[in-house]
Design an enzyme around this catalytic site. Structure first.
Site, mmCIF file in Angstrom:
data_model
loop_
_atom_site.group_PDB
_atom_site.id
_atom_site.type_symbol
_atom_site.label_atom_id
_atom_site.label_comp_id
_atom_site.label_asym_id
_atom_site.label_seq_id
_atom_site.Cartn_x
_atom_site.Cartn_y
_atom_site.Cartn_z
ATOM 1 N N THR A 20 -13.990 -12.135 1.210
ATOM 2 C CA THR A 20 -14.481 -11.356 2.362
ATOM 3 C C THR A 20 -15.519 -10.370 1.823
ATOM 4 O O THR A 20 -16.687 -10.713 1.721
ATOM 5 C CB THR A 20 -13.343 -10.623 3.099
ATOM 6 O OG1 THR A 20 -12.524 -9.930 2.154
ATOM 7 C CG2 THR A 20 -12.498 -11.585 3.890
ATOM 8 N N LYS A 41 -8.236 -13.239 -3.698
ATOM 9 C CA LYS A 41 -9.317 -12.466 -3.108
ATOM 10 C C LYS A 41 -8.838 -11.056 -2.792
ATOM 11 O O LYS A 41 -7.648 -10.829 -2.576
ATOM 12 C CB LYS A 41 -9.874 -13.162 -1.862
ATOM 13 C CG LYS A 41 -8.910 -13.486 -0.741
ATOM 14 C CD LYS A 41 -8.626 -12.359 0.181
ATOM 15 C CE LYS A 41 -9.910 -11.798 0.750
ATOM 16 N NZ LYS A 41 -9.585 -10.550 1.517
ATOM 17 N N THR A 94 -0.270 -9.187 -3.813
ATOM 18 C CA THR A 94 -1.610 -8.765 -3.429
ATOM 19 C C THR A 94 -2.048 -9.394 -2.127
ATOM 20 O O THR A 94 -1.299 -10.135 -1.491
ATOM 21 C CB THR A 94 -2.622 -9.146 -4.506
ATOM 22 O OG1 THR A 94 -3.868 -8.551 -4.158
ATOM 23 C CG2 THR A 94 -2.820 -10.649 -4.571
ATOM 24 N N GLU A 118 -13.666 -2.810 -3.195
ATOM 25 C CA GLU A 118 -14.836 -2.558 -2.345
ATOM 26 C C GLU A 118 -15.678 -1.411 -2.883
ATOM 27 O O GLU A 118 -15.193 -0.292 -3.029
ATOM 28 C CB GLU A 118 -14.387 -2.275 -0.911
ATOM 29 C CG GLU A 118 -13.981 -3.554 -0.195
ATOM 30 C CD GLU A 118 -13.467 -3.331 1.205
ATOM 31 O OE1 GLU A 118 -13.468 -4.294 1.972
ATOM 32 O OE2 GLU A 118 -13.047 -2.210 1.517
ATOM 33 N N ASN A 123 -16.664 0.066 4.721
ATOM 34 C CA ASN A 123 -15.564 0.225 5.668
ATOM 35 C C ASN A 123 -15.913 0.990 6.931
ATOM 36 O O ASN A 123 -15.133 1.009 7.885
ATOM 37 C CB ASN A 123 -14.369 0.864 4.961
ATOM 38 C CG ASN A 123 -13.724 -0.145 4.054
ATOM 39 O OD1 ASN A 123 -13.258 -1.170 4.513
ATOM 40 N ND2 ASN A 123 -13.748 0.111 2.749
#
Lengths: 410, 410
Positions: free
Chosen positions: A156, A182, A193, A279, A405
């Site tokens: 993603t 991922k 996870t 991220e 985000n």
């Protein structure tokens, strides 16, 4: 002790495993967003799942398969939409996916795991999903490329696909274990996870496979955090098809140990990859605690440091602001004497002590800043209370985490 | 029920309280960085402090004063350096500060609270600190301006000074309660907030003052979080000098209730101000949970939402991504049935339901985005499990939070 050798590939490395990735247009156009893992032989399975009360529909479906199905042979994964907070319609969608895949692959629906990642609260588009499944089934292959295609399709906000495979020996037979996973937001695993899938040709009983997995995640996937948010979709699955031909591992002993070591090699590798590709991350932070009174204390202390927003921001700013790490140890909930804690920064360029005897050491700010500017930095705390230790992994907090985000859905 | 009236001023509003702020050059030049609060009459005191194991030296000093000193009359505060993780030298510095202030003010050293905020791990410059104390003692005044000077001097990354004063009646006498506080990073109070000082002329016993404070913080300061990091320095002090002339409050009853209501008015006001002025914040987030089975459940659920980095980033991005709020409720540790939760967004421009019956409602994204773009947004969750409720306050996560904390020390 068996030698563990890292080899090429991921989920297709072990005998009898095929994979595929495709563009199904689940939420976005022109982006690989569906993956398939398929085993030609029935697999013993084990899994760990999110502890979040708001479990996504696929989590509920997969738990059932692990607990009730005699075997499984496939995993269907989509990115884009998480199928979480979707009520009965979401559960119906899981069944439809499994039935569609079962039909296309010639296996029972109860042998098909499903997994989803993406936006919470939206329903999956059933038609596109089923078209994707048929395409995946038609294109599946045993090649290294097919494994990589699958690893890419589950990404993603990840910046790189994450996969690994290792070869080792069990009872004189060559065994292979591979996997893909991922991240990279909403990562604060509590059980396991976000999404991770392991495939192996080892022959092992269901009980021993589940035991190995359960005991492993405590020091691998459960020791990472990117943003403290425990996802609704966390899923870790292992499929073992037994094609290596070793005598079945059905109790503890040398063979079981060999498997556990290979498993830990793979899960730790993946956990670090997930943390380092958090991220917006620019650095992997390793928090290592030694000299703790108990193993659990060591884990709590190590994890508290990598979860601290202020520590993460300091690493991003290349600021050796060690007080924030001490502060995070202090509010972890573990009791200790501040006078007895030694704190070090460690990187490839060296190791320096920054705190001891209850106060700052006389260290060079320049050295500290150099170490904390490395792409992988270790914060080491010696509690001087015992012999237990633990390591946790996280990443820094950057502008890009906020950017990613603040407009994830758009 | 007594009427609570908000009046002008802060720590100097109550009878007999003086204050001052000054530039002492503690860490930076040309910036107000020291404050004094002084009461002409001896005060009964109460305090709550950080639960962090790494307690800053002033926290240890102040706890001792609250527990052992018969009375107190002054608070000396500095910003710039936190005097945390400073060992014996840090404790010696607290004593030196108190002795210096005692001499300048004509009171015992054991009647002087000290408080510090700023960088952890550095020693305070004793000479500049003592020069600052002498200047503060010389310049102290009862004026509104003096109170504001003090409130400004304790700011670090705060963008506005935070103070309030209220007037109410106890047993026919006019009583005043005022206070000042500062944030704005490392705020995740567990016992109390970063630094908050309350002054009142009410006459009250030490036991009842401590009880009122202890019971109040659970629903005020302990319900806010800016970044999840519980500071080493959290300190909340109340000084009550009794000059209002009311009959001493020494047990529960109407008078005690009147004081508690005024206290809650002031602490809630301050808590919201702290949350709304969090580092880099562009919005105040109010998380309100109703219909919880127990009060503690309500508190945990409400706080989980405002602590979620993903929720905070979504609010910054004006993205009505309600799945992240449900996710945060789900990992809070409180058990509930996702099918029974109703979720609403509420602002001055309206209230809309976004989730119910286990799935997304059919709401207008435009309406949701408009509400979530307001400077104060309420996320309301009805758990339908009982009658308990709680409210927590936080702020969004912006680029500026990262900026401020990536180079705080430089």
């Amino acid at each position: 002790m068996s030698t563990i050798r890292q080899i090429e590939g991921g989920v297709t490395a072990a005998r009898g495993f095929m994979a595929a990735g495709t563009e199904a247009g689940i939420k976005y156009k022109g982006r690989r967003d569906m993956a398939l893992i398929f085993s030609t032989a029935p697999c013993v399975t084990a899994g760990t799942f999110t502890s979040n009360v708001m479990k996504a529909a696929p989590v509920i479906w997969d738990k059932d398969i692990v607990e009730k199905s005699p075997f499984a042979q496939a995993v269907v994964v989509n990115s884009g939409i998480a199928n979480a907070c979707t009520g009965k319609q979401g559960m119906d969608c899981c069944r439809a996916e499994a039935e569609c895949a079962g039909l296309a692959l010639g296996i029972p629906a109860e042998a098909v795991f499903v997994a989803s990642t993406g936006v919470i609260g939206m329903q999956l588009p059933k038609d596109r999903l089923e078209a994707g499944i048929r395409k995946l089934a038609a294109n599946k292959a045993e090649s290294v490329e097919a494994g990589l295609d699958a690893a890419k399709a589950i990404m993603t906000t990840d910046t790189v696909p994450k996969q690994i495979a290792v070869s080792f020996t069990v009872g004189g037979k060559d065994v292979t274990l591979g996997g893909m996973c991922k991240g990279s937001g909403m990562i604060h695993p509590n059980m396991c996870t976000m999404l991770a899938f392991l495939t192996t040709d080892v022959k092992i009983s269901k009980e021993m496979l589940q035991k190995a997995l359960r005991e492993d995640v405590v020091d691998s996937f459960n020791m990472i955090s990117i943003d403290g948010d425990t996802s609704t979709n966390d899923t870790l699955l292992v499929l073992a098809n037994g094609l290596a031909g070793n005598e079945e591992i059905s109790s503890e002993g040398e063979e079981y140990e060999a498997f556990c070591q290979a498993l830990h090699y793979v899960t730790t590798y993946m956990a670090k990859k997930l943390a380092g590709d958090g991220e917006g991350a620019t650095a992997l932070i390793e928090s290592r605690v030694i000299g703790a009174a108990t193993k659990e204390d060591a884990r709590i202390l190590a994890k508290s440091v990598i979860c601290s927003s202020l520590t993460k921001a300091a690493v991003f700013g290349h600021d050796a602001n060690f007080g924030r790490m001490l502060c995070a140890l202090g509010y972890s909930g573990v009791a200790f004497d501040p006078e007895n804690v030694d704190l070090y920064f460690q990187g490839v360029s060296g190791k320096i002590q920054v705190f001891g005897n209850g106060q700052a050491c006389d260290y060079s700010e320049e050295d500290a800043a150099r170490i904390i500017s490395e792409p992988e930095v270790t914060i080491l705390a010696d509690m001087h209370m015992g012999d237990e230790e633990a390591t946790a992994w996280g990443c820094d907090l950057s502008y890009d985490y906020v950017k990613i985000n603040a407009d994830y859905r758009s």
